[in-house]
Design a protein around this motif. Structure first.
Motif, PDB file in Angstrom:
ATOM      1  N   ARG A   1      71.937  36.061  56.208  1.00  0.00           N
ATOM      2  CA  ARG A   1      72.484  35.872  54.856  1.00  0.00           C
ATOM      3  C   ARG A   1      72.132  37.005  53.913  1.00  0.00           C
ATOM      4  O   ARG A   1      72.984  37.470  53.157  1.00  0.00           O
ATOM      5  CB  ARG A   1      71.936  34.568  54.245  1.00  0.00           C
ATOM      6  N   TYR A   2      70.867  37.443  53.938  1.00  0.00           N
ATOM      7  CA  TYR A   2      70.372  38.309  52.872  1.00  0.00           C
ATOM      8  C   TYR A   2      69.725  39.611  53.355  1.00  0.00           C
ATOM      9  O   TYR A   2      69.210  40.371  52.541  1.00  0.00           O
ATOM     10  CB  TYR A   2      69.361  37.540  52.006  1.00  0.00           C
ATOM     11  N   GLY A   3      69.748  39.868  54.643  1.00  0.00           N
ATOM     12  CA  GLY A   3      69.202  41.127  55.129  1.00  0.00           C
ATOM     13  C   GLY A   3      70.090  42.305  54.746  1.00  0.00           C
ATOM     14  O   GLY A   3      71.299  42.149  54.530  1.00  0.00           O
ATOM     15  N   TRP A   4      69.514  43.501  54.699  1.00  0.00           N
ATOM     16  CA  TRP A   4      70.321  44.677  54.344  1.00  0.00           C
ATOM     17  C   TRP A   4      71.266  45.061  55.479  1.00  0.00           C
ATOM     18  O   TRP A   4      72.229  45.801  55.289  1.00  0.00           O
ATOM     19  CB  TRP A   4      69.424  45.845  53.938  1.00  0.00           C
ATOM     20  N   ARG A   5      70.986  44.544  56.672  1.00  0.00           N
ATOM     21  CA  ARG A   5      71.931  44.605  57.782  1.00  0.00           C
ATOM     22  C   ARG A   5      71.732  43.341  58.605  1.00  0.00           C
ATOM     23  O   ARG A   5      70.700  42.664  58.492  1.00  0.00           O
ATOM     24  CB  ARG A   5      71.709  45.848  58.655  1.00  0.00           C
ATOM     25  N   ARG A   6      72.702  43.016  59.435  1.00  0.00           N
ATOM     26  CA  ARG A   6      72.559  41.863  60.316  1.00  0.00           C
ATOM     27  C   ARG A   6      71.682  42.239  61.507  1.00  0.00           C
ATOM     28  O   ARG A   6      71.814  43.347  62.048  1.00  0.00           O
ATOM     29  CB  ARG A   6      73.932  41.413  60.822  1.00  0.00           C
TER      30      ARG A   6
ATOM     31  N   VAL B   1      69.015  28.668  47.846  1.00  0.00           N
ATOM     32  CA  VAL B   1      69.742  29.849  48.302  1.00  0.00           C
ATOM     33  C   VAL B   1      70.080  29.765  49.785  1.00  0.00           C
ATOM     34  O   VAL B   1      70.927  30.517  50.275  1.00  0.00           O
ATOM     35  CB  VAL B   1      68.978  31.156  48.000  1.00  0.00           C
ATOM     36  N   ILE B   2      69.433  28.844  50.533  1.00  0.00           N
ATOM     37  CA  ILE B   2      69.795  28.655  51.937  1.00  0.00           C
ATOM     38  C   ILE B   2      70.729  27.460  52.122  1.00  0.00           C
ATOM     39  O   ILE B   2      71.137  27.160  53.243  1.00  0.00           O
ATOM     40  CB  ILE B   2      68.544  28.496  52.830  1.00  0.00           C
ATOM     41  N   ASP B   3      71.064  26.769  51.012  1.00  0.00           N
ATOM     42  CA  ASP B   3      72.073  25.702  51.035  1.00  0.00           C
ATOM     43  C   ASP B   3      71.782  24.672  52.124  1.00  0.00           C
ATOM     44  O   ASP B   3      72.625  24.373  52.969  1.00  0.00           O
ATOM     45  CB  ASP B   3      73.474  26.286  51.235  1.00  0.00           C
ATOM     46  N   ASP B   4      70.579  24.111  52.111  1.00  0.00           N
ATOM     47  CA  ASP B   4      70.162  23.175  53.153  1.00  0.00           C
ATOM     48  C   ASP B   4      69.862  21.821  52.522  1.00  0.00           C
ATOM     49  O   ASP B   4      68.726  21.528  52.145  1.00  0.00           O
ATOM     50  CB  ASP B   4      68.937  23.733  53.881  1.00  0.00           C
ATOM     51  N   GLU B   5      70.889  20.991  52.414  1.00  0.00           N
ATOM     52  CA  GLU B   5      70.733  19.683  51.774  1.00  0.00           C
ATOM     53  C   GLU B   5      69.782  18.758  52.540  1.00  0.00           C
ATOM     54  O   GLU B   5      68.948  18.088  51.921  1.00  0.00           O
ATOM     55  CB  GLU B   5      72.102  19.019  51.617  1.00  0.00           C
ATOM     56  N   PRO B   6      69.846  18.674  53.887  1.00  0.00           N
ATOM     57  CA  PRO B   6      68.885  17.812  54.601  1.00  0.00           C
ATOM     58  C   PRO B   6      67.427  18.195  54.332  1.00  0.00           C
ATOM     59  O   PRO B   6      66.563  17.318  54.207  1.00  0.00           O
ATOM     60  CB  PRO B   6      69.260  18.006  56.070  1.00  0.00           C
ATOM     61  N   LEU B   7      67.146  19.480  54.227  1.00  0.00           N
ATOM     62  CA  LEU B   7      65.775  19.904  53.952  1.00  0.00           C
ATOM     63  C   LEU B   7      65.358  19.473  52.554  1.00  0.00           C
ATOM     64  O   LEU B   7      64.244  18.954  52.370  1.00  0.00           O
ATOM     65  CB  LEU B   7      65.665  21.425  54.087  1.00  0.00           C
ATOM     66  N   ARG B   8      66.212  19.660  51.567  1.00  0.00           N
ATOM     67  CA  ARG B   8      65.856  19.264  50.201  1.00  0.00           C
ATOM     68  C   ARG B   8      65.605  17.765  50.119  1.00  0.00           C
ATOM     69  O   ARG B   8      64.666  17.313  49.456  1.00  0.00           O
ATOM     70  CB  ARG B   8      66.954  19.666  49.211  1.00  0.00           C
TER      71      ARG B   8
ATOM     72  N   THR C   1      72.356  30.502  41.279  1.00  0.00           N
ATOM     73  CA  THR C   1      73.369  31.546  41.425  1.00  0.00           C
ATOM     74  C   THR C   1      72.767  32.920  41.166  1.00  0.00           C
ATOM     75  O   THR C   1      73.037  33.892  41.888  1.00  0.00           O
ATOM     76  CB  THR C   1      74.538  31.289  40.466  1.00  0.00           C
ATOM     77  N   THR C   2      71.924  33.001  40.142  1.00  0.00           N
ATOM     78  CA  THR C   2      71.272  34.276  39.826  1.00  0.00           C
ATOM     79  C   THR C   2      70.369  34.732  40.961  1.00  0.00           C
ATOM     80  O   THR C   2      70.347  35.916  41.325  1.00  0.00           O
ATOM     81  CB  THR C   2      70.461  34.144  38.527  1.00  0.00           C
ATOM     82  N   VAL C   3      69.625  33.794  41.540  1.00  0.00           N
ATOM     83  CA  VAL C   3      68.722  34.152  42.636  1.00  0.00           C
ATOM     84  C   VAL C   3      69.513  34.621  43.851  1.00  0.00           C
ATOM     85  O   VAL C   3      69.173  35.628  44.493  1.00  0.00           O
ATOM     86  CB  VAL C   3      67.801  32.964  42.985  1.00  0.00           C
ATOM     87  N   LYS C   4      70.602  33.917  44.177  1.00  0.00           N
ATOM     88  CA  LYS C   4      71.437  34.343  45.304  1.00  0.00           C
ATOM     89  C   LYS C   4      71.984  35.746  45.080  1.00  0.00           C
ATOM     90  O   LYS C   4      71.925  36.603  45.969  1.00  0.00           O
ATOM     91  CB  LYS C   4      72.605  33.366  45.490  1.00  0.00           C
ATOM     92  N   LEU C   5      72.517  35.973  43.893  1.00  0.00           N
ATOM     93  CA  LEU C   5      73.068  37.287  43.588  1.00  0.00           C
ATOM     94  C   LEU C   5      71.979  38.358  43.623  1.00  0.00           C
ATOM     95  O   LEU C   5      72.221  39.488  44.052  1.00  0.00           O
ATOM     96  CB  LEU C   5      73.756  37.265  42.222  1.00  0.00           C
ATOM     97  N   GLY C   6      70.786  37.991  43.160  1.00  0.00           N
ATOM     98  CA  GLY C   6      69.683  38.940  43.180  1.00  0.00           C
ATOM     99  C   GLY C   6      69.331  39.374  44.594  1.00  0.00           C
ATOM    100  O   GLY C   6      69.107  40.564  44.857  1.00  0.00           O
TER     101      GLY C   6
END
Length: 292
Positions: free
Chosen positions: A129-134, A217-224, A238-243
């Protein structure tokens, strides 16, 4: 960009089944050191969502009593092995401490397997999701072999025979075992204090919110749900995801690391003057056995 990919070029020259320790070291300590540190925090969160694991963690009291030392010790023990490979004296010492910390407690093989899996799958899912490359396939295979070897040296049995089989087992385990208990939430709050403490006193409520935002930011409803925490405000998540996405774009433009991100014996929040291996690990537990 070609220079940025110098470590990836080296990784692709190596055999991930034979050279797994070197590949994983390059991935974790050169290519994605910040991301792996963030993802390990999320890995801790996932273990809190399993009542059999969170119950034992709450019973020992280590996390709630001193969350900074507990979190840093876990990371340091892992990174000692990542930095040196399993046969180096410091890595063997780290493994002895790790096994000694678990020995007094009754822990099922499945719970061991699950915690081991969090160190594999959570960082790579974060990087997707957030690495500078996959990450490339060789990095996944190398990580699997690294943690399979670690698991074997910890006495863990029935480790699935491939990344894909282990990942299927891991996801099934979560579906079957995630459940909310008060201990889950207490452990999460203690760990969030680690993030809050990095802020000035007046800004620590924001730090705690940012700790929760990592779950969003990992969109994990079961974990929450299993951790018993609400979603953070839309604007914050949203700000954290964009960051994180902006950071990934900037990272692509930077020079590659020329030295490891890990300094054995270096300074940490719990060890402002540096640490010895003998400093790591919990004190003598209250009593042997698992919680009732």
């Amino acid at each position: 960009m070609k220079r940025r990919l110098v470590h990836l070029a080296r990784i692709q020259e190596l055999d991930p089944e034979r050279d797994y320790a070197e590949i994983y070291r390059l991935t974790a300590l050169y290519e994605f050191s910040f991301d792996v540190s963030i993802a390990l925090q999320l890995a801790f969160y996932r273990t809190y969502a399993v009542p059999s694991i969170s119950g034992l963690l709450a019973h020992t009291g280590h996390i709630e009593h001193d969350p900074v030392k507990r979190a840093e010790d876990t990371g340091l023990l892992i990174f000692e092995m990542v930095e040196h490979g399993f046969d180096h004296p410091r890595a063997r010492g780290a493994l002895r401490i790790t096994n000694g910390a678990h020995r007094p407690w009754t822990i099922s093989n499945d719970d061991y397997l699950y915690v081991l899996g969090t160190f594999m799958f959570v960082p790579f899912r974060w990087l997707d999701r957030y690495g500078w490359r996959r990450p490339v396939e060789a990095e996944r295979i190398a990580a699997y072999h690294f943690y399979r070897e670690l698991g074997s040296r910890m006495g863990i049995t029935d480790i699935p025979a491939s990344w894909e089989k282990y990942e299927h087992w891991f996801d099934t385990y979560e579906r079957e075992h995630f459940a909310h208990t008060p201990a889950n939430t207490r452990l999460l709050r203690a760990s969030q204090q680690l993030i809050a403490d990095r802020f000035p006193p007046r800004a620590r409520p924001l730090g705690r919110l940012l700790g929760l935002a990592l779950l969003d930011v990992i969109d994990d409803e079961p974990l929450r749900r299993a951790l018993g925490v609400p979603r953070t405000p839309w604007a914050l998540r949203t700000t954290v995801k964009l960051g994180f996405r902006l950071r990934a774009r900037i990272q692509r433009l930077l020079k590659p690391r020329t030295s490891s991100a890990f300094t054995p014996g270096g300074q940490m929040k719990a060890y402002p003057d540096g640490y010895q291996l003998s400093d790591l690990g919990p004190a003598t537990p209250r009593a042997p056995g698992s919680p009732e």
